[in-house]
Enzyme design. Structure first.
Site, PDB file in Angstrom:
ATOM      1  CD  GLU A 128     -33.280 -23.802  22.195  1.00 43.17           C
ATOM      2  OE1 GLU A 128     -34.085 -24.738  22.123  1.00 43.17           O
ATOM      3  OE2 GLU A 128     -32.064 -23.979  22.387  1.00 43.17           O
TER       4      GLU A 128
ATOM      5  CD1 TRP B  88     -32.276 -26.518  19.183  1.00 50.97           C
ATOM      6  CD2 TRP B  88     -32.581 -28.601  18.379  1.00 50.97           C
ATOM      7  NE1 TRP B  88     -31.140 -27.249  19.427  1.00 50.97           N
ATOM      8  CE2 TRP B  88     -31.301 -28.527  18.947  1.00 50.97           C
ATOM      9  CE3 TRP B  88     -33.003 -29.789  17.820  1.00 50.97           C
ATOM     10  CZ2 TRP B  88     -30.430 -29.619  18.970  1.00 50.97           C
ATOM     11  CZ3 TRP B  88     -32.141 -30.886  17.837  1.00 50.97           C
ATOM     12  CH2 TRP B  88     -30.867 -30.794  18.400  1.00 50.97           C
TER      13      TRP B  88
ATOM     14  CD1 TRP C 286     -39.258 -50.682  23.265  1.00 47.92           C
ATOM     15  CD2 TRP C 286     -38.500 -49.373  24.907  1.00 47.92           C
ATOM     16  NE1 TRP C 286     -38.508 -49.684  22.690  1.00 47.92           N
ATOM     17  CE2 TRP C 286     -38.036 -48.864  23.683  1.00 47.92           C
ATOM     18  CE3 TRP C 286     -38.146 -48.710  26.087  1.00 47.92           C
ATOM     19  CZ2 TRP C 286     -37.231 -47.729  23.597  1.00 47.92           C
ATOM     20  CZ3 TRP C 286     -37.353 -47.577  25.994  1.00 47.92           C
ATOM     21  CH2 TRP C 286     -36.897 -47.101  24.767  1.00 47.92           C
TER      22      TRP C 286
ATOM     23  CG  ASN D  13     -36.434 -27.734  26.468  1.00 40.74           C
ATOM     24  OD1 ASN D  13     -36.953 -28.635  25.829  1.00 40.74           O
ATOM     25  ND2 ASN D  13     -35.125 -27.488  26.433  1.00 40.74           N
TER      26      ASN D  13
ATOM     27  CD1 TRP E 171     -38.765 -44.438  21.781  1.00 45.22           C
ATOM     28  CD2 TRP E 171     -40.219 -43.011  20.875  1.00 45.22           C
ATOM     29  NE1 TRP E 171     -38.826 -44.700  20.427  1.00 45.22           N
ATOM     30  CE2 TRP E 171     -39.703 -43.835  19.842  1.00 45.22           C
ATOM     31  CE3 TRP E 171     -41.139 -42.021  20.535  1.00 45.22           C
ATOM     32  CZ2 TRP E 171     -40.094 -43.706  18.505  1.00 45.22           C
ATOM     33  CZ3 TRP E 171     -41.526 -41.892  19.206  1.00 45.22           C
ATOM     34  CH2 TRP E 171     -41.012 -42.727  18.202  1.00 45.22           C
TER      35      TRP E 171
ATOM     36  CD1 TRP F 168     -42.099 -36.991  23.265  1.00 42.62           C
ATOM     37  CD2 TRP F 168     -41.248 -38.457  24.727  1.00 42.62           C
ATOM     38  NE1 TRP F 168     -42.695 -36.763  24.487  1.00 42.62           N
ATOM     39  CE2 TRP F 168     -42.198 -37.650  25.399  1.00 42.62           C
ATOM     40  CE3 TRP F 168     -40.593 -39.445  25.445  1.00 42.62           C
ATOM     41  CZ2 TRP F 168     -42.495 -37.805  26.764  1.00 42.62           C
ATOM     42  CZ3 TRP F 168     -40.880 -39.606  26.798  1.00 42.62           C
ATOM     43  CH2 TRP F 168     -41.818 -38.798  27.437  1.00 42.62           C
TER      44      TRP F 168
HETATM   45  P1  FAD Z   1     -38.257 -21.081  24.151  1.00 44.79           P
HETATM   46  O1  FAD Z   1     -37.058 -21.558  24.871  1.00 44.79           O
HETATM   47  O2  FAD Z   1     -38.666 -19.685  24.368  1.00 44.79           O
HETATM   48  O3  FAD Z   1     -37.970 -21.348  22.599  1.00 44.79           O
HETATM   49  C1  FAD Z   1     -38.619 -20.608  21.553  1.00 44.79           C
HETATM   50  C2  FAD Z   1     -39.303 -21.553  20.596  1.00 44.79           C
HETATM   51  O4  FAD Z   1     -38.352 -22.410  19.967  1.00 44.79           O
HETATM   52  C3  FAD Z   1     -40.305 -22.488  21.253  1.00 44.79           C
HETATM   53  O5  FAD Z   1     -41.546 -21.857  21.442  1.00 44.79           O
HETATM   54  C4  FAD Z   1     -40.366 -23.644  20.272  1.00 44.79           C
HETATM   55  O6  FAD Z   1     -41.225 -23.374  19.180  1.00 44.79           O
HETATM   56  C5  FAD Z   1     -38.929 -23.704  19.759  1.00 44.79           C
HETATM   57  N1  FAD Z   1     -38.179 -24.696  20.528  1.00 44.79           N
HETATM   58  C6  FAD Z   1     -37.520 -24.515  21.692  1.00 44.79           C
HETATM   59  N2  FAD Z   1     -36.910 -25.653  22.076  1.00 44.79           N
HETATM   60  C7  FAD Z   1     -37.195 -26.575  21.140  1.00 44.79           C
HETATM   61  C8  FAD Z   1     -36.856 -27.949  20.965  1.00 44.79           C
HETATM   62  N3  FAD Z   1     -36.062 -28.602  21.830  1.00 44.79           N
HETATM   63  N4  FAD Z   1     -37.332 -28.604  19.870  1.00 44.79           N
HETATM   64  C9  FAD Z   1     -38.109 -27.970  18.964  1.00 44.79           C
HETATM   65  N5  FAD Z   1     -38.456 -26.663  19.080  1.00 44.79           N
HETATM   66  C10 FAD Z   1     -38.015 -25.976  20.151  1.00 44.79           C
HETATM   67  N6  FAD Z   1     -42.115 -28.297  21.758  1.00 44.79           N
HETATM   68  C11 FAD Z   1     -43.290 -28.024  21.163  1.00 44.79           C
HETATM   69  O7  FAD Z   1     -43.474 -26.917  20.663  1.00 44.79           O
HETATM   70  N7  FAD Z   1     -44.269 -28.977  21.090  1.00 44.79           N
HETATM   71  C12 FAD Z   1     -44.118 -30.220  21.613  1.00 44.79           C
HETATM   72  O8  FAD Z   1     -45.019 -31.049  21.491  1.00 44.79           O
HETATM   73  C13 FAD Z   1     -42.902 -30.510  22.294  1.00 44.79           C
HETATM   74  N8  FAD Z   1     -42.692 -31.709  22.886  1.00 44.79           N
HETATM   75  C14 FAD Z   1     -41.505 -31.965  23.538  1.00 44.79           C
HETATM   76  C15 FAD Z   1     -41.309 -33.213  24.135  1.00 44.79           C
HETATM   77  C16 FAD Z   1     -40.121 -33.476  24.815  1.00 44.79           C
HETATM   78  C17 FAD Z   1     -39.886 -34.839  25.430  1.00 44.79           C
HETATM   79  C18 FAD Z   1     -39.119 -32.487  24.906  1.00 44.79           C
HETATM   80  C19 FAD Z   1     -37.833 -32.753  25.625  1.00 44.79           C
HETATM   81  C20 FAD Z   1     -39.302 -31.255  24.290  1.00 44.79           C
HETATM   82  C21 FAD Z   1     -40.485 -30.971  23.602  1.00 44.79           C
HETATM   83  N9  FAD Z   1     -40.704 -29.725  22.977  1.00 44.79           N
HETATM   84  C22 FAD Z   1     -41.888 -29.493  22.337  1.00 44.79           C
HETATM   85  C23 FAD Z   1     -39.608 -28.745  22.861  1.00 44.79           C
HETATM   86  C24 FAD Z   1     -39.511 -27.691  23.959  1.00 44.79           C
HETATM   87  O9  FAD Z   1     -39.574 -28.279  25.220  1.00 44.79           O
HETATM   88  C25 FAD Z   1     -40.593 -26.607  23.848  1.00 44.79           C
HETATM   89  O10 FAD Z   1     -40.663 -26.109  22.537  1.00 44.79           O
HETATM   90  C26 FAD Z   1     -40.283 -25.440  24.801  1.00 44.79           C
HETATM   91  O11 FAD Z   1     -40.201 -25.891  26.119  1.00 44.79           O
HETATM   92  C27 FAD Z   1     -41.376 -24.395  24.670  1.00 44.79           C
HETATM   93  O12 FAD Z   1     -41.187 -23.375  25.602  1.00 44.79           O
HETATM   94  P2  FAD Z   1     -40.855 -21.902  25.119  1.00 44.79           P
HETATM   95  O13 FAD Z   1     -41.826 -21.487  24.062  1.00 44.79           O
HETATM   96  O14 FAD Z   1     -40.777 -21.060  26.318  1.00 44.79           O
HETATM   97  O15 FAD Z   1     -39.436 -22.101  24.461  1.00 44.79           O
END
Ligand code: FAD
Length: 482
Positions: free
Chosen positions: A280, A283, A311, A346, A364, A387
């Site tokens: 993650e 990502w 759209w 997420n 989007w 997005w």
């Molecule tokens: P955990 O599951 O604990 O993951 C650890 C870290 O990994 C996160 O803190 C984050 O930095 C990174 N991470 C995890 N999943 C993703 C992912 N899919 N893409 C990129 N990095 C990821 N994340 C943001 O930080 N900022 C945003 O503005 C953002 N916008 C999003 C918009 C959409 C439509 C979607 C579907 C996802 C978005 N995310 C965003 C990704 C993700 O949802 C969040 O990072 C995650 O939910 C954060 O929760 P956590 O820290 O508990 O994640």
């Protein structure tokens, strides 16, 4: 150089520990001038917004206290970064500016300009890593280009990269002796007033470096071992919730990486969870790489054919989505969690985003803008890449024709409806079988649960089958375009 100060320019790196630029500046023995500039000019339409500004205010207050305790108080300025930075350098006769690199398109341009301008004034400009695990220039595929697909990116990363070990916070930061003029944090109106909508945020979070460290150690001690199973369950505290701390640089991704690996070594059977968590973090890294190499990512579809997608403009339904009033409980729960806490799980982000794009056919970019305003973890790279991923227009995206059914998604990831009951309390007494589809309930069941469809909770604003067919027709249209 020893008596001339070094300006330590803070941006999205609001911490003292594991801070390569600060550690290097302190090592020179020169006085340090810590600076933060509230710049609403350079980022243009991507200036920091709503919920992020609340977080920023709290985080700057924490950093300011930590710096004052370490010996050199934070200087606050507001305006165009370039103008303000050059002004402070001139006022103080600073010999150098040290900064952590940023990767937003506007920040990249700004850093290049500053390098030239400071160079002309004989002032050193040193940029350091820390925001990412590895610099984007160093992540090249076999052809020397940048990775457009996540899996080869993460595989290559896992093979070659060992993130840098943490640098300890300096024991003392020498100050200049006389404090340059500084604005007052409270004059920046970062805390919302009239109305103050930040109570839910304050209850959910502890912004600042100490809060970030506490969050990380709590996560590796508790949820990490079952992360692989629990991270898709929005009713559980199964994920790290480190995202806003990472977005503001209160902690480094390297520190998160090492803490997880270290904890994994001590906990039997958690390897899968540790690996999933590291992936993650990758990502996040991958999204930053995409933005760095494709700076239009926040505005334009990566796949050009999506520019011709049919759209719809639909202000009424956009508002229903924003307010959590779509009539689809899992979508509404997510949107209300976001509004109250500045965060959304997420899995639910994916469902809510898909609903806006595919069920409502709203671009989007409208969803991206709403998330930018309301998320405490708003991050230009993660937000735009995610997005585009959901829209199917991204580099390595979910196929457009995979259209989530919000009822089935709810039943799969929130089987008992616990998440929905919490965030949509008007549905709290519905039986499990219909909590994700209240319109399927008979009149008696709804009455017993106190639900009046169309009054206490809306009817669905679109019908799933029709919306799906309409979305697929739109997709067929762009598939045929040259
Ligand atoms: P955990 O599951 O604990 O993951 C650890 C870290 O990994 C996160 O803190 C984050 O930095 C990174 N991470 C995890 N999943 C993703 C992912 N899919 N893409 C990129 N990095 C990821 N994340 C943001 O930080 N900022 C945003 O503005 C953002 N916008 C999003 C918009 C959409 C439509 C979607 C579907 C996802 C978005 N995310 C965003 C990704 C993700 O949802 C969040 O990072 C995650 O939910 C954060 O929760 P956590 O820290 O508990 O994640």
């Amino acid at each position: 150089m020893h008596d001339k100060p070094i300006v330590l320019w803070f941006r999205n790196d609001l911490r003292l520990g594991d801070h390569a630029a600060l550690a290097a500046a302190v090592r020179t023995g020169a006085p340090i001038l810590p600076l933060y500039i509230l710049d609403d000019v350079s980022p243009d339409c991507w200036k920091m917004s709503g919920a992020s500004r609340w977080w920023l205010g709290e985080s700057l207050a924490a950093l300011s206290n930590d710096l004052a305790r370490s010996g050199s108080p934070l200087v606050l300025r507001r305006g165009n970064s370039e103008t303000e930075l050059l002004r402070l350098v001139e006022e103080t006769g600073a010999a150098a500016v040290y900064v952590t690199r940023s990767y937003e398109p506007w920040a990249v341009v700004l850093e290049q300009r500053l390098k030239t301008k400071l160079g002309e004034a004989n002032v050193e400009f040193h940029r350091f890593g820390g925001r990412l695990l590895r610099e984007p220039e160093d992540m090249r595929n076999a052809e020397g280009g940048f990775y457009k697909v996540y899996t080869p990116f993460s595989r290559a990363f896992m093979k070659v990269v060992v993130p840098a070990k943490a640098v300890r916070p300096p024991e003392r930061v020498t100050s200049l002796g006389h404090q340059p003029k500084s604005e007052r944090l409270r004059d920046w109106s970062l805390h919302p007033e009239k109305p103050d909508w930040s109570k839910g945020l304050a209850a959910a979070w502890q912004p600042g470096e100490a809060g970030a460290r506490a969050r990380l150690s709590d996560f590796v001690r508790t949820a990490l071992k079952s992360y692989a199973q629990d991270r898709n369950d929005p009713a559980k505290s199964g994920t790290s919730r480190l995202s806003p701390h990472l977005a503001f640089g209160e902690i480094t991704p390297a520190a998160c990486w090492h803490a997880a690996v270290h904890a994994g070594g001590k906990t039997n059977g958690s390897d899968k969870s540790v690996e999933t968590f590291l992936k993650e973090l990758l990502w996040r890294e991958f999204s930053a790489n995409l933005l760095f190499h494709f700076p239009e990512l926040p505005d334009k579809p990566f796949r050009k054919e999506f520019a011709g997608f049919p759209w719809r403009k639909d202000a009424k339904r956009l508002k229903a989505w924003q307010r959590g009033q779509t009539g689809y409980p899992i979508v509404d729960a997510g949107m209300r969690e976001l509004w109250t806490t500045g965060y959304m799980h997420n899995r639910v982000r994916m469902i809510a985003a898909s609903f806006l794009i595919k069920h409502l056919l709203i671009p989007w970019q409208s969803g991206e803008a709403w998330f930018w305003d309301t998320l405490v973890d708003a991050d230009l790279a993660n937000n735009s890449a995610s997005w585009q991923w959901v829209a199917g227009s991204g580099a390595d995206a979910a196929p457009y024709f995979r259209i989530f059914n919000p009822v089935l998604q709810g039943e799969k990831f929130d089987p008992d409806g616990e998440y929905v009951r919490h965030w949509v309390p008007e549905l709290a007494h519905l039986p499990r079988e219909i909590v994700h589809a209240p319109w399927k309930g008979d009149a008696d069941t709804l009455a017993q649960a106190g639900v009046k469809l169309g009054k206490s909770y809306p009817n669905p604003i679109v019908e799933h089958g029709e919306a799906r067919a309409r979305a697929l027709a739109g997709y067929e249209l762009i598939k045929k375009s040259p």
